[in-house]
Structure formats: C-alpha cells, structure tokens
Write a protein that holds these residues in place. Structure first.
Motif, mmCIF file in Angstrom:
data_model
loop_
_atom_site.group_PDB
_atom_site.id
_atom_site.type_symbol
_atom_site.label_atom_id
_atom_site.label_comp_id
_atom_site.label_asym_id
_atom_site.label_seq_id
_atom_site.Cartn_x
_atom_site.Cartn_y
_atom_site.Cartn_z
ATOM 1 N N ALA A 194 0.842 -1.185 0.225
ATOM 2 C CA ALA A 194 0.024 -0.144 -0.027
ATOM 3 C C ALA A 194 0.594 1.256 0.082
ATOM 4 C CB ALA A 194 -0.873 0.105 1.251
ATOM 5 N N THR A 195 0.226 2.290 0.031
ATOM 6 C CA THR A 195 0.714 3.609 -0.153
ATOM 7 C C THR A 195 0.434 4.302 1.074
ATOM 8 O OG1 THR A 195 0.586 3.926 -2.547
ATOM 9 C CG2 THR A 195 1.291 5.916 -1.463
ATOM 10 N N PRO A 196 1.178 4.579 1.952
ATOM 11 C CA PRO A 196 1.037 5.482 3.183
ATOM 12 C C PRO A 196 1.104 6.987 2.878
ATOM 13 C CG PRO A 196 3.424 5.152 3.167
ATOM 14 C CD PRO A 196 2.883 4.342 1.870
ATOM 15 N N ALA A 197 0.408 7.803 4.048
ATOM 16 C CA ALA A 197 0.392 9.043 3.553
ATOM 17 C C ALA A 197 1.760 9.616 3.893
ATOM 18 C CB ALA A 197 -0.693 9.690 4.482
ATOM 19 N N SER A 252 8.877 3.329 -5.961
ATOM 20 C CA SER A 252 8.625 1.796 -5.267
ATOM 21 C C SER A 252 7.665 1.097 -5.972
ATOM 22 C CB SER A 252 8.637 1.718 -4.007
ATOM 23 O OG SER A 252 8.459 0.420 -3.470
ATOM 24 N N ARG A 253 7.785 0.103 -6.922
ATOM 25 C CA ARG A 253 6.654 -0.400 -7.585
ATOM 26 C C ARG A 253 6.287 -1.699 -6.804
ATOM 27 N NH1 ARG A 253 9.272 -4.777 -11.721
ATOM 28 N NH2 ARG A 253 10.865 -5.671 -10.556
ATOM 29 N N GLY A 254 6.753 -1.979 -5.592
ATOM 30 C CA GLY A 254 6.358 -3.016 -4.889
ATOM 31 C C GLY A 254 7.084 -4.398 -4.709
ATOM 32 N N GLY A 255 6.426 -5.567 -5.233
ATOM 33 C CA GLY A 255 7.011 -6.511 -5.446
ATOM 34 C C GLY A 255 6.338 -7.443 -4.239
ATOM 35 N N TYR A 311 3.212 -6.195 -8.480
ATOM 36 C CA TYR A 311 3.838 -4.879 -9.011
ATOM 37 C C TYR A 311 2.832 -3.710 -9.391
ATOM 38 C CZ TYR A 311 8.243 -7.630 -8.891
ATOM 39 O OH TYR A 311 9.088 -8.448 -8.661
ATOM 40 N N ASN A 312 3.178 -2.493 -9.133
ATOM 41 C CA ASN A 312 2.645 -1.317 -9.768
ATOM 42 C C ASN A 312 1.486 -0.965 -9.200
ATOM 43 O OD1 ASN A 312 5.121 -0.427 -11.365
ATOM 44 N ND2 ASN A 312 4.573 -2.336 -12.515
ATOM 45 N N GLU A 313 1.049 -1.638 -7.996
ATOM 46 C CA GLU A 313 -0.572 -1.228 -7.684
ATOM 47 C C GLU A 313 -0.516 -1.689 -5.951
ATOM 48 O OE1 GLU A 313 -3.730 -3.667 -8.862
ATOM 49 O OE2 GLU A 313 -2.136 -5.285 -9.812
#
Length: 308
Positions: A11-14, A242-245, A261-263
């Motif tokens: 996830a994407t934090p604030a 950062s694309r994740g993984g 990746y990418n979400e």
C-alpha cells in the motif's frame, strides 16, 4: 493451529503524515479481517513512509538547513513506541483478533535518534516486541541508527514462531542464522527493495530456513509526496519510486501469492504447519543438516524465544 490465513499489505502510506497513515493502517486491517486473515504484515517504515528519493540535503562533508528541516519533519511524524499510535494498533489487533507486524520509523525521545523498526502485536492486543534494523543501508545511515542483538528475537505464538528481518538485513547470513537458530516458522521480511533480485533472495530464504516467508513492500510514486517535498526529488528519478513486489512463499520455495507490482493490494495465502515438517525431511539448517562439530555460532545479547 496447523492451518490459517496470512495477509501481506502492499500500500501507499500518507507520506510524512502519521495521522493519515494510521487511518490507512486501519483500513487495511479491516479489509484483511473480512478475508479471515489471522496474521497481517505491513511494509518497512510504513509509518510515516520509507523516504525514497530524498537526500535530506546531504553530500559527503556538507549538510543544508533545508535538509535539517526535512529530517525534523520526518522525526515529528515518526512513532514513539508505547505512545498513541502503538496503543491504537494494539487495540485494533485485539478488536479484529489478528496478529499484526508493521514497519515504523521509531523515534527515541531521549536521544532523538530514529530507528527503522519492526513491531509485533498479538491478537490479544499486546505489543509483543520490536526489532530495530541492525544495519541501515547506504544513505539510510544518515536517517536511522543501528539496532543490536537484543531485538533478534522470534515470538512463540498460537500461530507458530514468528520473527523476521528488515530489508537488506536479509542479505546478512549470520542475521538469518540468528532467526533459524530460534526455529522460526513464519518469517516476515518488510522491505523497500522492489527489484526482481529481491524476490529471488526471499525464495532462497524460504528454502534455506524451511519456513514461510512474507515479503511486504510499499507502492510509492513521486506524486504521493507532499508538494513541498516533491521539489526535493531528483528530476531523473522515475515517477514510480517503489513498484512493490510483495510476495508470500512456501517452505519449499513455491510462490503462493504475488509478486504484486505497480499497484496497491492485499495478498493472502494459507499457512500449513505440516508443510514445514515435510520440507525439513531433507534439509534442516539447525538440525540434521547442521555440523556443530565444525561450526560454532553465537549472537551477542540475543534474547530467549519470546512468548506472546
């Protein structure tokens, strides 16, 4: 409990906003609860975000006043262990009957030093313990201090022995051995590394330790930063920082979920303790495959196995 479901948050934090990030944490806990997840893993330094792309105004031999202000802003949004944020997560862990591990940037209010820290919460609402990253990598050393052996621990829970290492600590063979030495069964590996080689390393760890491995990463773009910090990011950096993984791997190295990746997303998989036993038939790094007559291993200040 032989079988149960684990969840891995990507996830994407604030970024640089711990209050809003806490709302995001609760949202993912609620999503995981609806899928009957009993252990939920969050990424490295999810609160208040891994500061990808920032240099805090430094080059060798020089610092800027603007960089010091960035560090102060990051410090103010970091987490004091035992204070409000950790109390809330403990409360949510109890409310949703879920074990939770989450990466934070921890602030020591006495020394003012920051640490890259992994927190462990039980489903009964207690903070079982924490692990401070032993060796921040490269420019991370400007931001975070070093942990020590006192936090190289596993936790003996109703789900099995849970523990782990943060990001490139997992490249330290002796740090991994410290985890294996304690009979780790569910190995969490929060990270900020989104390269293909990282997941190859996690597959190796699963095979080496004959344990389940849960690798959790953030998904971060330049545009996710507050506007005043976007200006500090180098122009040649890609939009996706950062694309994740994120990934979940079995004790024999089978990828059970991911890599994603990418979400943003929530990966889930079933843990089956029988699979750990089956995997140990032909390789057990601290058991029948060990050669204690040849090799000696000791960790300074490593604690005994902790109970939840």
């Amino acid at each position: 409990m032989k079988k149960f479901k684990v969840g891995c948050v990507q996830a994407t934090p604030a970024l640089f906003n711990k209050s809003k990030t806490m709302d995001i944490v609760l949202n993912w806990i609620q999503k995981a609860s609806k899928q009957d997840v009993q252990l939920l893993v969050f990424p490295e330094s999810f609160i208040p975000a891994y500061p990808a792309g920032l240099g805090f105004g430094t080059v060798v031999g020089s610092r800027t006043e603007a960089g010091r202000d960035q560090f102060r802003e990051y410090w103010e949004n970091s987490v004091e262990v035992g204070a409000d944020e950790t109390q809330k997560i403990a409360k949510w862990a109890k409310e949703y009957e879920m074990y939770i591990t989450i990466g934070i940037t921890e602030k020591d209010t006495i020394s003012k030093t920051l640490y890259c820290t992994l927190l462990y919460f039980s489903d009964k609402g207690s903070l079982m313990g924490k692990h401070r990253k032993l060796k921040p990598t490269a420019a991370e050393r400007l931001v975070w201090g070093e942990g020590d052996g006192t936090s190289l621990s596993t936790f003996d829970t109703s789900l099995g022995k849970i523990g782990g290492l943060i990001c490139w600590e997992n490249y330290m063979p002796l740090a991994r051995m410290a985890m294996y030495q304690k009979g780790i069964e569910i190995y969490v590996a929060p990270t900020a590394d989104s390269r293909d080689s990282w997941n190859s390393s996690l597959i190796h760890i699963a095979c080496e330790g004959r344990c389940y491995v849960i690798g959790s990463n953030q998904f971060i773009r330049k545009s996710d930063y507050p506007e005043h910090l976007q200006k500090e990011l180098a122009e040649d950096r890609p939009e996706v920082l950062s694309r994740g993984g994120s990934v979940i791997i079995s004790p024999l190295g089978e990828v059970l979920a991911g890599p994603l990746y990418n979400e943003e997303g929530l990966l889930t998989a079933e843990i089956d303790h029988d699979e750990i036993i089956r995997a140990k038939m032909d390789f057990d790094v601290i058991g029948h495959y060990a050669r204690n007559d040849v090799f000696g291993f000791d960790v300074n200040s490593q604690p005994d196995i902790s109970k939840d």
